[in-house]
Write an enzyme that holds these catalytic residues in place. Structure first.
Site, PDB file in Angstrom:
ATOM      1  N   LYS A   1      36.302  22.278   5.978  1.00 22.69           N
ATOM      2  CA  LYS A   1      36.020  23.716   6.051  1.00 22.69           C
ATOM      3  C   LYS A   1      36.280  24.183   7.485  1.00 22.69           C
ATOM      4  O   LYS A   1      35.890  23.490   8.429  1.00 22.69           O
ATOM      5  CB  LYS A   1      34.570  24.009   5.655  1.00 22.69           C
ATOM      6  CG  LYS A   1      34.160  25.473   5.863  1.00 22.69           C
ATOM      7  CD  LYS A   1      32.868  25.831   5.145  1.00 22.69           C
ATOM      8  CE  LYS A   1      31.599  25.497   5.845  1.00 22.69           C
ATOM      9  NZ  LYS A   1      31.406  26.152   7.155  1.00 22.69           N
TER      10      LYS A   1
ATOM     11  N   GLU B   1      29.995  34.275   4.312  1.00 14.80           N
ATOM     12  CA  GLU B   1      28.654  34.273   4.915  1.00 14.80           C
ATOM     13  C   GLU B   1      28.272  35.670   5.388  1.00 14.80           C
ATOM     14  O   GLU B   1      29.016  36.308   6.155  1.00 14.80           O
ATOM     15  CB  GLU B   1      28.591  33.280   6.089  1.00 14.80           C
ATOM     16  CG  GLU B   1      27.217  33.288   6.761  1.00 14.80           C
ATOM     17  CD  GLU B   1      26.925  32.115   7.672  1.00 14.80           C
ATOM     18  OE1 GLU B   1      27.792  31.219   7.804  1.00 14.80           O
ATOM     19  OE2 GLU B   1      25.831  32.093   8.250  1.00 14.80           O
TER      20      GLU B   1
HETATM   21  O1  KIV Z   1      27.486  24.709   8.918  1.00 13.84           O
HETATM   22  C1  KIV Z   1      26.939  25.105   7.873  1.00 13.84           C
HETATM   23  O2  KIV Z   1      25.921  24.578   7.415  1.00 13.84           O
HETATM   24  C2  KIV Z   1      27.532  26.218   7.170  1.00 13.84           C
HETATM   25  C3  KIV Z   1      26.634  26.927   6.191  1.00 13.84           C
HETATM   26  C4  KIV Z   1      25.952  28.032   6.880  1.00 13.84           C
HETATM   27  C5  KIV Z   1      27.350  27.359   5.001  1.00 13.84           C
HETATM   28  O3  KIV Z   1      28.637  26.574   7.391  1.00 13.84           O
END
Ligand code: KIV
Length: 261
Positions: free
Chosen positions: A113, A182
């Site tokens: 991600k 988010e």
């Molecule tokens: O780093 C994380 O835990 C996230 C969440 C806020 C989705 O990106």
């Protein structure tokens, strides 16, 4: 229990079945979430705050992410594991490819991600072309905390909502396999979710995304005094941690969490 793959997540979106996601950073909690039926476990760079005690995620390194990804992936049997690419580790295509390779080959992640806007479209495209599944994180991007001057809702004005929508479409076209939204208005999250063929996961983005994610510590009420408005302590009314996680899974699957408010 069926192993969660990208194909399964896409089928869940097509069926309208909600996707339940949580963060984890160690083997014990990862195994517990896996057994509780959490579809996606994110090794989030939120570990900089909830594990390391910093006030933001920007100090998290690739070594930290690889270590915690290994801890989590070693314990997971069914859930899909996503690892965050930390701050400044995907500033160009070569750097992003090398770091994503490490998260997958050494960390054991099945997807990476990264926080994305228009600038990251070419990076997502190259990762995708090379076979790296990518989740693009839009809206409030915590790695931009020092640029933003804090953590605020994004996409509230008409102009920023249009830009966010257009970025979401470009990232999907570039090959992103999942979006994470988010802290954006629910109406914008609904529009993006309906226009996207790929699964869209929300956190503080209203009830109409394809799935929901929260930081594990927030679900268990371990907040050191800072609780995001969109978080919910499921342990407050459960008899123990497995019951709290099961209640979270049920609430997401039945669309009773989150509420519109
Ligand atoms: O780093 C994380 O835990 C996230 C969440 C806020 C989705 O990106």
């Amino acid at each position: 229990m069926e192993n969660v793959t990208l194909k399964l997540l896409q089928a869940m979106k097509a069926r309208g079945e909600k996707i339940a996601c949580l963060t984890a950073y160690d083997a014990s909690f990862a195994a517990l979430l896996d057994q509780a039926g959490i579809d996606v476990i994110l090794v989030g760079d939120s570990l900089g705050m909830v594990v390391q005690g910093h006030t933001s995620t920007v100090s998290v390194t690739m070594d930290d992410m690889i270590y915690h990804s290994q801890c989590v992936s070693s314990a997971v049997e069914h859930s899909l594991v996503i690892s965050d690419m930390p701050f400044m580790t995907y500033t160009n295509v070569e750097q992003a490819l090398a770091n994503a390779t490490d998260l997958i080959q050494i960390g054991g992640a099945q997807m990476v991600k990264l926080e994305a806007s228009a600038r990251q479209v070419s990076i997502v495209h190259e990762l995708s072309e090379c076979g790296v599944p990518v989740c693009a994180h839009l809206g409030l991007r915590p790695q931009y905390v020092h640029k933003l001057g804090g953590y605020f809702m994004q996409g509230a004005s008409e102009e920023s909502a249009e830009e966010l929508f257009s970025n979401a479409m470009s990232l999907q076209a570039a090959g992103a396999d999942m979006l994470l939204l988010e802290c954006i208005p629910g109406s914008l999250a609904r529009k993006i979710t309906h226009h996207c063929a790929i699964p869209v996961i929300g956190i503080g983005a209203g009830p109409e995304c394809d799935g929901q994610i929260l930081v594990l510590h927030d679900v268990l009420g371990v907040t050191r005094g800072i609780t995001p408005k969109f978080a919910k302590n499921f342990l407050a009314v459960a008899k123990d941690i497995p019951a709290a996680v099961a209640a979270y899974v049920d609430a997401v699957k039945s669309s009773s969490f989150p509420a519109d408010a």
